[in-house]
Design an enzyme around this catalytic site. Structure first.
Site, PDB file in Angstrom:
ATOM      1  N   ARG A  70     105.016  43.984  59.388  1.00  0.00           N
ATOM      2  CA  ARG A  70     105.012  45.273  60.089  1.00  0.00           C
ATOM      3  C   ARG A  70     106.406  45.895  59.998  1.00  0.00           C
ATOM      4  O   ARG A  70     107.406  45.196  59.887  1.00  0.00           O
ATOM      5  CB  ARG A  70     104.624  45.091  61.552  1.00  0.00           C
ATOM      6  CG  ARG A  70     103.132  44.873  61.765  1.00  0.00           C
ATOM      7  CD  ARG A  70     102.772  44.830  63.235  1.00  0.00           C
ATOM      8  NE  ARG A  70     103.264  43.637  63.880  1.00  0.00           N
ATOM      9  CZ  ARG A  70     104.358  43.549  64.619  1.00  0.00           C
ATOM     10  NH1 ARG A  70     105.108  44.613  64.837  1.00  0.00           N
ATOM     11  NH2 ARG A  70     104.727  42.405  65.161  1.00  0.00           N
ATOM     12  N   TYR A 198     100.214  46.155  53.979  1.00  0.00           N
ATOM     13  CA  TYR A 198     100.279  44.985  54.860  1.00  0.00           C
ATOM     14  C   TYR A 198      99.375  45.169  56.088  1.00  0.00           C
ATOM     15  O   TYR A 198      99.339  46.243  56.698  1.00  0.00           O
ATOM     16  CB  TYR A 198     101.731  44.731  55.314  1.00  0.00           C
ATOM     17  CG  TYR A 198     101.773  43.676  56.384  1.00  0.00           C
ATOM     18  CD1 TYR A 198     101.562  42.337  56.062  1.00  0.00           C
ATOM     19  CD2 TYR A 198     101.931  44.013  57.724  1.00  0.00           C
ATOM     20  CE1 TYR A 198     101.537  41.368  57.045  1.00  0.00           C
ATOM     21  CE2 TYR A 198     101.913  43.045  58.714  1.00  0.00           C
ATOM     22  CZ  TYR A 198     101.701  41.719  58.363  1.00  0.00           C
ATOM     23  OH  TYR A 198     101.653  40.766  59.347  1.00  0.00           O
ATOM     24  N   LYS A 207      96.361  46.891  64.883  1.00  0.00           N
ATOM     25  CA  LYS A 207      97.471  47.269  65.762  1.00  0.00           C
ATOM     26  C   LYS A 207      97.433  48.764  66.103  1.00  0.00           C
ATOM     27  O   LYS A 207      97.694  49.160  67.230  1.00  0.00           O
ATOM     28  CB  LYS A 207      98.806  46.919  65.106  1.00  0.00           C
ATOM     29  CG  LYS A 207      98.945  45.454  64.736  1.00  0.00           C
ATOM     30  CD  LYS A 207      98.837  44.573  65.948  1.00  0.00           C
ATOM     31  CE  LYS A 207      99.096  43.128  65.604  1.00  0.00           C
ATOM     32  NZ  LYS A 207      98.970  42.260  66.780  1.00  0.00           N
ATOM     33  N   HIS A 227      98.024  42.742  73.942  1.00  0.00           N
ATOM     34  CA  HIS A 227      98.309  41.837  72.823  1.00  0.00           C
ATOM     35  C   HIS A 227      98.096  40.404  73.313  1.00  0.00           C
ATOM     36  O   HIS A 227      99.055  39.665  73.525  1.00  0.00           O
ATOM     37  CB  HIS A 227      99.761  42.071  72.386  1.00  0.00           C
ATOM     38  CG  HIS A 227     100.117  41.473  71.068  1.00  0.00           C
ATOM     39  ND1 HIS A 227     101.417  41.180  70.710  1.00  0.00           N
ATOM     40  CD2 HIS A 227      99.355  41.120  70.001  1.00  0.00           C
ATOM     41  CE1 HIS A 227     101.443  40.677  69.487  1.00  0.00           C
ATOM     42  NE2 HIS A 227     100.200  40.612  69.038  1.00  0.00           N
ATOM     43  N   SER A 249     104.141  38.303  68.509  1.00  0.00           N
ATOM     44  CA  SER A 249     103.602  37.924  67.197  1.00  0.00           C
ATOM     45  C   SER A 249     104.221  36.614  66.727  1.00  0.00           C
ATOM     46  O   SER A 249     105.424  36.389  66.903  1.00  0.00           O
ATOM     47  CB  SER A 249     103.942  39.012  66.171  1.00  0.00           C
ATOM     48  OG  SER A 249     103.622  40.272  66.689  1.00  0.00           O
ATOM     49  N   CYS A 251     103.915  33.571  67.749  1.00  0.00           N
ATOM     50  CA  CYS A 251     104.389  32.634  68.785  1.00  0.00           C
ATOM     51  C   CYS A 251     103.259  31.714  69.228  1.00  0.00           C
ATOM     52  O   CYS A 251     103.290  31.169  70.335  1.00  0.00           O
ATOM     53  CB  CYS A 251     104.934  33.395  69.981  1.00  0.00           C
ATOM     54  SG  CYS A 251     106.528  34.145  69.669  1.00  0.00           S
ATOM     55  N   ASP A 278      94.254  37.610  69.283  1.00  0.00           N
ATOM     56  CA  ASP A 278      95.349  38.586  69.164  1.00  0.00           C
ATOM     57  C   ASP A 278      95.247  39.775  70.118  1.00  0.00           C
ATOM     58  O   ASP A 278      96.269  40.261  70.578  1.00  0.00           O
ATOM     59  CB  ASP A 278      95.403  39.103  67.716  1.00  0.00           C
ATOM     60  CG  ASP A 278      96.691  39.831  67.394  1.00  0.00           C
ATOM     61  OD1 ASP A 278      97.755  39.359  67.814  1.00  0.00           O
ATOM     62  OD2 ASP A 278      96.638  40.886  66.733  1.00  0.00           O
ATOM     63  N   ARG A 367      99.523  35.103  55.439  1.00  0.00           N
ATOM     64  CA  ARG A 367      98.403  35.226  56.377  1.00  0.00           C
ATOM     65  C   ARG A 367      97.087  34.737  55.792  1.00  0.00           C
ATOM     66  O   ARG A 367      96.923  34.665  54.577  1.00  0.00           O
ATOM     67  CB  ARG A 367      98.228  36.707  56.739  1.00  0.00           C
ATOM     68  CG  ARG A 367      99.436  37.340  57.412  1.00  0.00           C
ATOM     69  CD  ARG A 367      99.445  37.035  58.872  1.00  0.00           C
ATOM     70  NE  ARG A 367     100.607  37.566  59.568  1.00  0.00           N
ATOM     71  CZ  ARG A 367     100.602  37.921  60.848  1.00  0.00           C
ATOM     72  NH1 ARG A 367      99.503  37.837  61.559  1.00  0.00           N
ATOM     73  NH2 ARG A 367     101.704  38.343  61.439  1.00  0.00           N
TER      74      ARG A 367
HETATM   75  C1  OXD Z   1     101.115  40.721  64.667  1.00  0.00           C
HETATM   76  C2  OXD Z   1      99.801  40.339  64.144  1.00  0.00           C
HETATM   77  O1  OXD Z   1     102.020  41.061  63.882  1.00  0.00           O
HETATM   78  O2  OXD Z   1      98.948  39.975  64.947  1.00  0.00           O
HETATM   79  O3  OXD Z   1     101.286  40.710  65.898  1.00  0.00           O
HETATM   80  O4  OXD Z   1      99.579  40.423  62.933  1.00  0.00           O
HETATM   81 MN    MN Z   2      99.556  40.217  66.991  1.00  0.00          MN
END
Ligand code: OXD
Ligand code: MN
Length: 586
Positions: A70, A198, A207, A227, A249, A251, A278, A367
């Site tokens: 991002r 991306y 998002k 989130h 993100s 974590c 998420d 990912r």
């Molecule tokens: C983020 C995702 O970047 O979930 O938070 O991809």
């Molecule tokens: Mn996320």
């Protein structure tokens, strides 16, 4: 054609006049369509087939090396007044934004196909769900949206019935970081994204819609777009309670949502059910409780670190029908990433022969995109139209010190203050430096599209007579000791903390009261079968008054930055905490 579809069609035609694609394709979401897209991408090199015997129907996509995360510095909210978006966002005036984007989109789809992707965020029959349409020139985006949302004909039918849908226009452009912008026009229900393929920048349902536009709509309509993962914990008596947990993100949201209980818990009959990893949309039900849905239908998870030990459920989930992005490859065509406890990398994420001198084999933000219902712990209640009731909300950051393993906040206002004060180290999910400690309220720093002061007030507004709100907790799995080692084993053992949290919600778990909230003592946790250094555990359950006094001062300075938008109640709660700390530790 109904008026709704006419509006949609007019927008598609107007977009086509501007972007000038060679073809227009309306996505129906069928298997035949997916098959044709896959073949197209295999032929163009956008996808590489993985080993069909170990990973049937799995593909690798290598993105442009400058387009792997991002881009917060290129993400803008476009509202008439700058004040609306607060100091927590980058702002652009809608006029300037439209002029800029019109120039970028002008003719950008020549030689390409314009795909129209109708999608529904949330169970297709849920009143909590919302629809959108993404126009994109990237078949990779279409393939990902098909996994991440309810996409195609079913969504179009819902759009036809409803009065509104969010419009998203996306083009990969030239994938030039100098010509890359992710723009949101919340008052127009519009997203425009140019120059990136991306996930977080290009899968506009995720998002951009399900967090930034939804956060704005939620404030207007009285709900929350967060989130957060959603996980169900089934106790040995067969009762399932749901927890929504916000972590920044990369974590560990995916890991926590798919947790495998430690052996002693499995033997006792504990089970874990994954609803989402998420995003969580929540709203008060007629019974006063908060009811939640996961707006997504898939996982766009971080691959590195995923192993049999850390997340066996994720590994099982992505053993078939998965798109991998920017991972490495073994010599027999299996996906590989750092932390995977199987195989060796032969090729790195950029397609080069693996050489450690070039860095990791998989990009740190590589990912997997996979359908949620492939997960062995997937909860069938994920599809319940009314959502599932939330018993506890958990906030957590990546913090090497200060924050104890877990604490319960005193009440909703203290919980909101705790979420608002969250701090975490930055990760590879966004471009920029990794490991920098920053304030990340409710893990929404990159996603809250309006002034955080107003957002905190919105959270506080849920506390009204008749509300049966979840209790709010804070956890920290990432505390380190003086040797720099993590003190808490994490992963499956986090269930020990979730058990205490739910025990507190049911009034059956004990705690000690401190100035910062309620903390478990060692005897309040189920430590059966846990191997942990007792000194570490003691340190994890203790607070350091001097450090906390400093922290609360810093929180005060941070929150003051929201000026008049900051609800007074939060500052009062902060002062009360500081006074309690001073009284407890004069
Ligand atoms: C983020 C995702 O970047 O979930 O938070 O991809
Ligand atoms: Mn996320």
């Amino acid at each position: 054609m109904t008026r709704q579809l006419e509006t949609l069609n007019e927008w598609v035609q107007a977009t086509a006049r501007k972007t000038r694609p060679d073809r227009i394709h309306w996505c129906d979401g069928s298997n035949a369509e997916a098959q044709a897209l896959t073949e197209l991408m295999l032929a163009s090199g956008d996808l590489i087939a993985l080993n069909p015997s170990t990973h049937p129907d799995c593909y690798l996509h290598r993105s442009d090396p400058d387009d792997v995360a991002r881009v917060e510095h290129l993400t803008f909210i476009c509202t008439p007044q700058r004040e609306q978006v607060g100091p927590n966002n980058r702002w652009m005036s809608p006029d300037q934004a439209h002029t800029k984007m019109n120039a970028l989109f002008d003719g950008c789809m020549q030689g390409r196909t314009l795909y129209v992707v109708p999608y529904c965020m949330g169970p297709i029959d849920s009143p909590l769900s919302r629809c959108g349409v993404e126009i994109t020139d990237s078949p990779y985006v279409v393939a990902n949206m098909r996994i991440m949302t309810r996409m195609g004909q079913i969504a179009l039918q819902r759009i036809e019935r409803e009065a509104q849908f969010v419009k998203g226009l996306h083009s990969i452009g030239e994938l030039n970081p100098e010509r890359r912008f992710i723009l949101h026009f919340p008052e127009e229900g519009l997203i425009q994204s140019y120059g990136s393929g991306y996930g977080g920048n290009a899968l506009l349902g995720k998002k951009c819609h399900a967090l930034r536009i939804a956060a704005w709509q939620g404030r207007q309509q009285g709900w929350l777009a967060e989130h957060m993962l959603i996980v169900g914990i089934e106790n040995p008596q067969g009762a399932t309670h749901y927890i929504a947990a916000a972590f920044p993100s990369a974590c560990g949201k995916t890991n926590l949502s798919m947790l495998i209980p430690p052996p002693s818990y499995c033997r006792a009959g504990w089970k874990v059910w994954t609803v989402g990893d998420d995003i969580c949309w929540m709203q008060a039900g007629a019974d006063g409780r908060l009811w939640a849905i996961n707006p997504e239908a898939g996982f766009f998870g971080v691959a590195p670190g995923t192993s049999r030990k850390t997340n066996l459920n994720a590994l099982a989930t992505l053993s078939h029908d998965t798109i991998f992005t920017n991972v490495g490859l073994t010599s027999d065509g299996q996906p590989w990433w750092e932390g995977l406890d199987k195989g060796k990398p032969a090729i790195d994420w950029q397609g080069r022969t693996f050489d450690p001198a070039n860095g990791p084999a998989a990009h740190p933000n590589s990912r997997f995109t996979v359908r949620a219902n492939q997960c062995p712990s997937w909860s069938a209640h994920s599809e319940d139209p009314q959502g599932i009731p939330i018993s506890a909300i958990v906030f957590g950051g990546r913090r090497a010190n200060l924050m104890p393993l877990v604490f319960e906040t005193r009440d909703w206002t203290h919980g909101v203050l705790t979420g608002a004060s969250m701090r975490s180290e930055t990760t590879a999910a966004a471009t920029g430096q990794v490991g920098v400690l920053r304030r990340d309220p409710m893990a929404m720093k990159p996603f809250c599209s309006y002034n955080f002061g107003d957002y905190f007030a919105h959270w506080l507004s849920f506390d009204h007579p008749g509300a049966k709100l979840p209790k709010i907790f804070h956890v920290n799995w990432f505390r380190k000791n003086d040797q720099g080692a993590f003190m808490w084993p994490g992963f499956g053992d986090n269930l020990r903390i979730l058990e205490w949290i739910l025990g507190r919600c049911e009034g059956i778990a004990e705690a000690q009261e401190t100035a910062i909230g309620y903390l478990p003592r060692m005897q309040d946790l189920n430590l059966d079968g846990l191997s942990i250094d007792r000194t570490d555990l003691q340190a994890l359950l203790r607070i350091n008054p001097a450090e906390w006094t400093e922290e609360l001062q810093d929180v005060g300075t941070y929150l003051a930055g929201y000026g008049e938008h900051l609800p007074q109640a939060l500052e009062l709660a902060r002062q009360q905490m500081a006074a309690a700390l001073a009284a407890e530790h004069p």
